[in-house]
Design a protein around this motif. Structure first.
Motif, short mmCIF file in Angstrom:
data_model
loop_
_atom_site.label_atom_id
_atom_site.label_comp_id
_atom_site.label_asym_id
_atom_site.label_seq_id
_atom_site.Cartn_x
_atom_site.Cartn_y
_atom_site.Cartn_z
N SER A 44 40.47 -1.65 9.84
CA SER A 44 40.75 -3.07 9.98
C SER A 44 42.12 -3.40 9.39
N LEU A 45 42.85 -4.28 10.08
CA LEU A 45 44.13 -4.76 9.59
C LEU A 45 44.01 -6.13 8.93
N ALA A 46 42.78 -6.58 8.72
CA ALA A 46 42.55 -7.88 8.09
C ALA A 46 43.14 -7.89 6.68
N GLY A 47 43.81 -8.99 6.35
CA GLY A 47 44.38 -9.15 5.03
C GLY A 47 45.73 -8.52 4.84
N ARG A 48 46.28 -7.92 5.91
CA ARG A 48 47.61 -7.32 5.81
C ARG A 48 48.69 -8.29 6.30
N ASN A 49 49.85 -8.18 5.70
CA ASN A 49 50.99 -9.01 6.08
C ASN A 49 51.72 -8.32 7.22
N GLU A 55 52.62 -3.66 0.85
CA GLU A 55 51.78 -3.76 -0.33
C GLU A 55 51.07 -2.47 -0.72
N GLY A 56 50.87 -1.55 0.23
CA GLY A 56 50.15 -0.33 -0.09
C GLY A 56 48.66 -0.53 -0.21
N LYS A 57 48.11 -1.54 0.46
CA LYS A 57 46.67 -1.80 0.46
C LYS A 57 45.91 -0.57 0.97
N ASP A 58 44.91 -0.14 0.22
CA ASP A 58 44.09 1.04 0.56
C ASP A 58 44.92 2.32 0.63
N GLY A 59 46.11 2.30 0.02
CA GLY A 59 46.92 3.51 -0.04
C GLY A 59 47.86 3.72 1.13
N TRP A 60 48.00 2.69 1.99
CA TRP A 60 48.93 2.84 3.11
C TRP A 60 49.45 1.48 3.53
N ARG A 61 50.56 1.51 4.30
CA ARG A 61 51.27 0.31 4.72
C ARG A 61 51.49 0.35 6.23
N MET A 62 51.56 -0.83 6.83
CA MET A 62 51.96 -0.90 8.24
C MET A 62 53.47 -1.07 8.38
N TYR A 63 54.15 -1.42 7.27
CA TYR A 63 55.57 -1.75 7.31
C TYR A 63 55.81 -2.85 8.35
N HIS A 64 56.70 -2.66 9.31
CA HIS A 64 56.98 -3.71 10.28
C HIS A 64 56.20 -3.53 11.58
N GLY A 65 55.41 -2.48 11.70
CA GLY A 65 54.63 -2.28 12.91
C GLY A 65 53.41 -3.18 12.96
N ASP A 66 52.91 -3.43 14.17
CA ASP A 66 51.66 -4.18 14.29
C ASP A 66 50.58 -3.38 15.00
N VAL A 67 50.93 -2.22 15.56
CA VAL A 67 49.95 -1.29 16.14
C VAL A 67 50.13 0.08 15.50
N VAL A 68 51.29 0.69 15.73
CA VAL A 68 51.66 1.95 15.09
C VAL A 68 52.45 1.61 13.82
N PRO A 69 52.14 2.25 12.69
CA PRO A 69 52.94 2.00 11.48
C PRO A 69 54.39 2.40 11.70
N GLY A 70 55.28 1.75 10.97
CA GLY A 70 56.68 2.14 11.03
C GLY A 70 57.62 0.96 11.17
N PHE A 71 58.79 1.25 11.71
CA PHE A 71 59.87 0.26 11.80
C PHE A 71 60.34 0.16 13.25
#
Length: 268
Positions: A44-49, A55-71
């Motif tokens: 779930s991506l709930a609660g992520r900016n 933020e490193g929520k749950d040990g990982w970040r989405m960074y600027h991606g909204d489907v695949v993590p990254g930039f």
């Protein structure tokens, strides 16, 4: 009494503090979960900016991606990016038409020069287990005369980047990987032609060191007038020129001195 080889020790900031001509360094270390059929996380991506998730929520970040993590696609100008991937994979594409999937020890070196747009996405390819991603991205300034050169894209594949294991008197190993610069005849692939690093007189070096528990290695002296910084990012501590330094610290040391480094537990 010999001169103290340590000039100063300060805790890490985000990004890491650097000295000219380096602009900054960021250490990304994320434990991404299993991937879905869109190469994003099975979570779930709930609660992520989303779009600015650092933020490193749950040990990982989405960074600027909204489907695949990254930039996703973004511009750079007037400097270089050096991406050193220790674990995981990056999908790269840019306005020069270059595309590449790289990782697991590969290095991408990109001269932005007069301007380039690129994207760096972290595909989560394993649907059944974790997808760890660990990389350094270093921003290196360009000399004034090369600030607006044509953009340039270079891949340094892992099997071309030299690594040597140095064994101390007790049989313990220190593994040194040379991304830029030279060490005892170890010469990495050439950097982009307009980089500070392409001029040997600049004395630009980027090395990563991994110490076995208790291992000792002597950091050789560099050219007088150079600056030198150690970033202790893993392990339980390191003895630098006889002084104990804890992990999470930036250590500026004299460049014109040979410095004995002794490890506690495994350090990098």
């Amino acid at each position: 009494m010999s001169e103290d080889p340590i000039i100063g020790v300060v805790p890490f900031s985000f990004p890491w503090q650097t000295l000219d001509p380096f602009l900054f360094c960021v250490h990304h270390d994320d434990r991404y979960p299993a991937g879905n059929d869109q190469l994003g996380p099975q979570a779930s991506l709930a609660g992520r900016n989303i779009g600015m998730d650092f933020e490193g929520k749950d040990g990982w970040r989405m960074y600027h991606g909204d489907v695949v993590p990254g930039f996703p696609r973004h511009p750079h100008r007037g400097f270089e990016t050096i991406s050193i991937v220790r674990r995981g994979l990056i999908d790269h594409s840019d306005s020069l038409g270059a595309t590449a999937r790289f990782g697991e020890g590969d290095v991408q070196w990109m001269t932005a020069g007069q301007g380039i747009e690129h994207s760096e996405m972290f595909p989560l390819l394993d649907p059944d287990g974790e997808n760890p991603m660990e990389l350094f991205q270093i921003w290196l300034n360009l000399p004034r005369a090369q600030k607006l050169v044509k953009p340039h894209f270079t891949m340094l594949w892992a099997d071309t980047i030299p690594t040597r294991d140095f064994v101390d008197d007790a049989g313990r190993t220190v593994s040194v990987t040379i991304v830029a610069g030279e060490l005892e005849g170890l010469i990495p692939p050439s950097p982009p032609p307009d980089s500070w690093a392409s001029n040997p007189e600049s004395d630009v070096a980027v090395w990563t060191l991994k110490f076995e528990p208790g291992a000792t290695w002597t950091l050789p002296s560099a050219r007088e007038g150079s600056t030198r910084v150690l970033y202790l990012f893993a392990g339980s501590g390191l003895i630098v020129g006889g002084k104990a330094v804890q992990p999470g610290n930036v250590i500026q040391v004299r460049a014109d001195a040979e410095i004995v480094l002794t490890n506690g537990d495994e350090a990098s």
